[in-house]
Design an enzyme around this catalytic site. Sequence first.
Site, mmCIF file in Angstrom:
data_model
loop_
_atom_site.group_PDB
_atom_site.id
_atom_site.type_symbol
_atom_site.label_atom_id
_atom_site.label_comp_id
_atom_site.label_asym_id
_atom_site.label_seq_id
_atom_site.Cartn_x
_atom_site.Cartn_y
_atom_site.Cartn_z
ATOM 1 N N CYS A 1 0.803 -1.228 0.000
ATOM 2 C CA CYS A 1 0.000 0.000 0.000
ATOM 3 C C CYS A 1 0.835 1.278 0.000
ATOM 4 O O CYS A 1 0.297 2.367 -0.209
ATOM 5 C CB CYS A 1 -0.959 -0.007 1.184
ATOM 6 S SG CYS A 1 -2.199 -1.299 1.029
ATOM 7 N N HIS B 1 -3.321 7.329 2.395
ATOM 8 C CA HIS B 1 -3.712 6.025 1.865
ATOM 9 C C HIS B 1 -5.075 5.674 2.456
ATOM 10 O O HIS B 1 -5.321 5.886 3.637
ATOM 11 C CB HIS B 1 -2.654 4.985 2.261
ATOM 12 C CG HIS B 1 -3.077 3.593 1.943
ATOM 13 N ND1 HIS B 1 -3.480 3.218 0.683
ATOM 14 C CD2 HIS B 1 -3.191 2.479 2.718
ATOM 15 C CE1 HIS B 1 -3.811 1.931 0.695
ATOM 16 N NE2 HIS B 1 -3.654 1.459 1.913
ATOM 17 N N ASN C 1 -10.080 0.143 -0.421
ATOM 18 C CA ASN C 1 -8.620 0.188 -0.472
ATOM 19 C C ASN C 1 -8.149 -0.380 -1.813
ATOM 20 O O ASN C 1 -8.200 -1.592 -2.036
ATOM 21 C CB ASN C 1 -8.058 -0.631 0.699
ATOM 22 C CG ASN C 1 -6.539 -0.610 0.752
ATOM 23 O OD1 ASN C 1 -5.878 -0.112 -0.164
ATOM 24 N ND2 ASN C 1 -5.966 -1.151 1.813
#
Length: 335
Positions: free
Chosen positions: A116, A256, A286
């Site tokens: 990520c 994020h 996500n």
Amino acid sequence: MSKITAAITAVGGYVPDYVLTNEELMKMVETTDEWIVSRTGIKERRILKGEGKGASDLAAPAIQNLLKKRGISADEIELIICATTTPDMVFPATANIISDKVGAKNAFGFDIQAACSGFLFALVTGSKYIESGQYKKVIVVGADKMSSIVDYTDRTTCVLFGDGSGAVLLEPDTEGFGIRDSILRSDGSGVVYLHQKAGGSANPPSHKTIDAKQHFVYQDGQPVFKFAVVKMADVSAEIMEKNNLKAEDISYLVPHQANKRIIDATARRMGVGEEKVMMNIQRYGNTTSGTIPLCLWDYESKLNKGDNLILAAFGGGFTWGSIWIKWKLNGKSNY
Ligand SMILES: CC(C)(COP(=O)(O)OP(=O)(O)OC[C@H]1O[C@@H](n2cnc3c(N)ncnc32)[C@H](O)[C@@H]1OP(=O)(O)O)[C@@H](O)C(=O)NCCC(=O)NCCS
């Protein structure tokens, strides 16, 4: 001669059409809209459908969107760096496949894998090519088809992830716009909490690995959550202190999008209000390497020349980091 910085001169994005809602997930696993929204902030996510489609099919339209906005042809691109955790194939690099799909005949390319945090690691890498003075047009794209590695019978992970891609163009600047500073970190001991066990050289694919569901995301949610809250908040505060930036100097936190609670904790630590936090987790979930450039794409029209942005991410590995950007553009497509 003034110092060269790498400025973002165009932003592109792409999400596939199919919308996977919390209501649809409720038919697949034992969960509720209330649980998902209160624990994560996610309402829906996008899924790339179609046999043989991979991360490059998300990245290519994001880059085409960017090229159109900047008014340049793919021939002018010198380098494509693709951050992805779900490459089309083990090899070659997805960046190569993307170059072919967008017609970037003069570009070389490679992938960066930092889960990520991939987009941040790739953005810093791309900025160094620009700062060297040797490259004038570098594309950094984050693209992930998380639906290809998510187990849709595991309620603890399938509610979290989605597919999507965002891309930025980096060009040299001599007035101080662009990437001004960065802090990147990794800690390999975190591998036990978040990984895809099989498919690599340590555990090549076999009937056994498939039966054991080892090609899916494995996550021990609580320790990941705890690390993410501390590390993302710490590194965002650290880059502000290092550069003498106060909360009032920050136009936007670009976090994020893993969990709204992690984002809220980071904003609190930085002392910035929610009106200064880019958030689209409710619509996309996500998307791993896609989250940060998709935020820039969504919020572009609200940004002004000179705005200070703090990008922050945390991901598997563990990896984490923050970047300070002085924004060069005024609103959408206003180069
Ligand atoms: C995954 C996450 C949302 C889970 O939230 P949580 O508050 O930690 O929840 P827990 O894991 O403690 O689970 C609490 C309960 O909810 C249940 N649960 C888990 N997923 C559920 C779901 N989708 N629907 C309903 N219940 C669920 C659990 O089974 C558990 O039940 P139990 O108490 O009977 O055992 C959270 O841990 C998280 O966001 N972790 C980090 C994720 C992340 O950022 N990953 C990517 C890094 S970039």
